[in-house]
Design an enzyme around this catalytic site. Sequence first.
Site, PDB file in Angstrom:
ATOM      1  N   LYS A 223       0.844  -1.196   0.000  1.00 46.68           N
ATOM      2  CA  LYS A 223       0.000   0.000   0.000  1.00 46.68           C
ATOM      3  C   LYS A 223       0.878   1.245   0.000  1.00 46.68           C
ATOM      4  CE  LYS A 223      -3.912  -2.289   2.111  1.00 46.68           C
ATOM      5  NZ  LYS A 223      -4.562  -2.759   3.337  1.00 46.68           N
TER       6      LYS A 223
ATOM      7  N   GLN B  85      -4.945  -1.352   9.513  1.00 44.01           N
ATOM      8  CA  GLN B  85      -4.869  -2.691   8.922  1.00 44.01           C
ATOM      9  C   GLN B  85      -5.521  -3.727   9.853  1.00 44.01           C
ATOM     10  OE1 GLN B  85      -3.521  -3.438   5.779  1.00 44.01           O
ATOM     11  NE2 GLN B  85      -4.382  -5.466   6.167  1.00 44.01           N
TER      12      GLN B  85
ATOM     13  N   ASP C 138     -11.321   3.047   3.946  1.00 40.59           N
ATOM     14  CA  ASP C 138     -11.723   1.638   3.870  1.00 40.59           C
ATOM     15  C   ASP C 138     -13.253   1.525   3.820  1.00 40.59           C
ATOM     16  OD1 ASP C 138     -10.036  -0.464   3.549  1.00 40.59           O
ATOM     17  OD2 ASP C 138      -9.612  -0.775   5.682  1.00 40.59           O
TER      18      ASP C 138
END
Length: 286
Positions: free
Chosen positions: A49, A93, A116
């Site tokens: 990422k 994460q 997200d």
Amino acid sequence: MADILDGKAFAETLRAAIAAEVAALPFKPGLAVVLVGDDPASRVYVANKAKQTVQVGMRSFEHRLPGDTTQEHLLALVQQLNADPAVHGILVQLPLPKHLNADKIIAAISPAKDVDGLTVTNAGLLAAGLPGLVPCTPLGCLLLLQDRLGDMTGLNAVVVGRSNLVGKPIAQLLLQQNCTVTIAHSKTKDLGALCRTADILIAAVGRPEMIKGDWIKPGATVIDVGINRVPAAEGKTKLVGDVDFATAAPVAGIITPVPGGVGPMTIACLLRNTLTAAKRIESPPT
Ligand code: NDP
């Protein structure tokens, strides 16, 4: 034999378009990624990422915290990132170590920076058909489908899986495309017969190669979200999807492979969400 939907190539094109848009902005979008602990798979995801964030011209802020980080410490970091004007997107994460309450951490992320798309605010905006931030993997599936199918009005879509991360948001997105959507799950009766009604079949189950060719309507579009690591020859492992590609590909009209289908779209869509968030934060709609 089905057309293979090449997610890797599509993601490259998408990243190039994002990079061009970022280059034309008067500011640099910033993405903060928080990793707690040293889960090897998560470490690889976070490194990828960060690399791709920089490649499209954005700023990457990596926060690696020890596995024994407290809830209070992590919440304080999220608050700090919420307040940081250089940060337009925040991603924590998952999975988090068991002693941390992931729901509470996600709830602390500012919905405007929730790239997200996991906060209740963004899930609600999606359900209401209002602009928000959409979870990355579902958004990637939608972009692939739109590119290949165009107008999806009236098509029967079956989504196998009802997680907040994948199944439910994909179903919402397909509903917005005027599909007739059915969501299946572990309690669904005669799943095979239901799948055979699908013009668009989305597999987001987490069960290796569960969906066989005889569950697929001839000519259907099959999107395989599953990523499962299974034993392979010579003591090695390999990645397979939730769809049995060998029996499904001869029946389907279009199919995504695993790897190289939906997977590469996820990070590309994370970057797209960061760009969207940055533009809204820097010049909010009037
Ligand atoms: P979850 O485990 O959260 O959800 C799985 C869903 O599948 C549940 O709704 C469950 O039903 C349903 N299910 C399980 N077994 C069956 C069955 N036998 N028949 C019908 N439905 C069943 O998984 P996720 O949604 O997070 O992920 C799904 C897959 O997608 C995984 O393989 C994951 O690795 C992959 N993934 C891939 C990503 C990518 O970047 N490509 C990103 C995220 C996930 P119930 O609710 O009743 O338990």
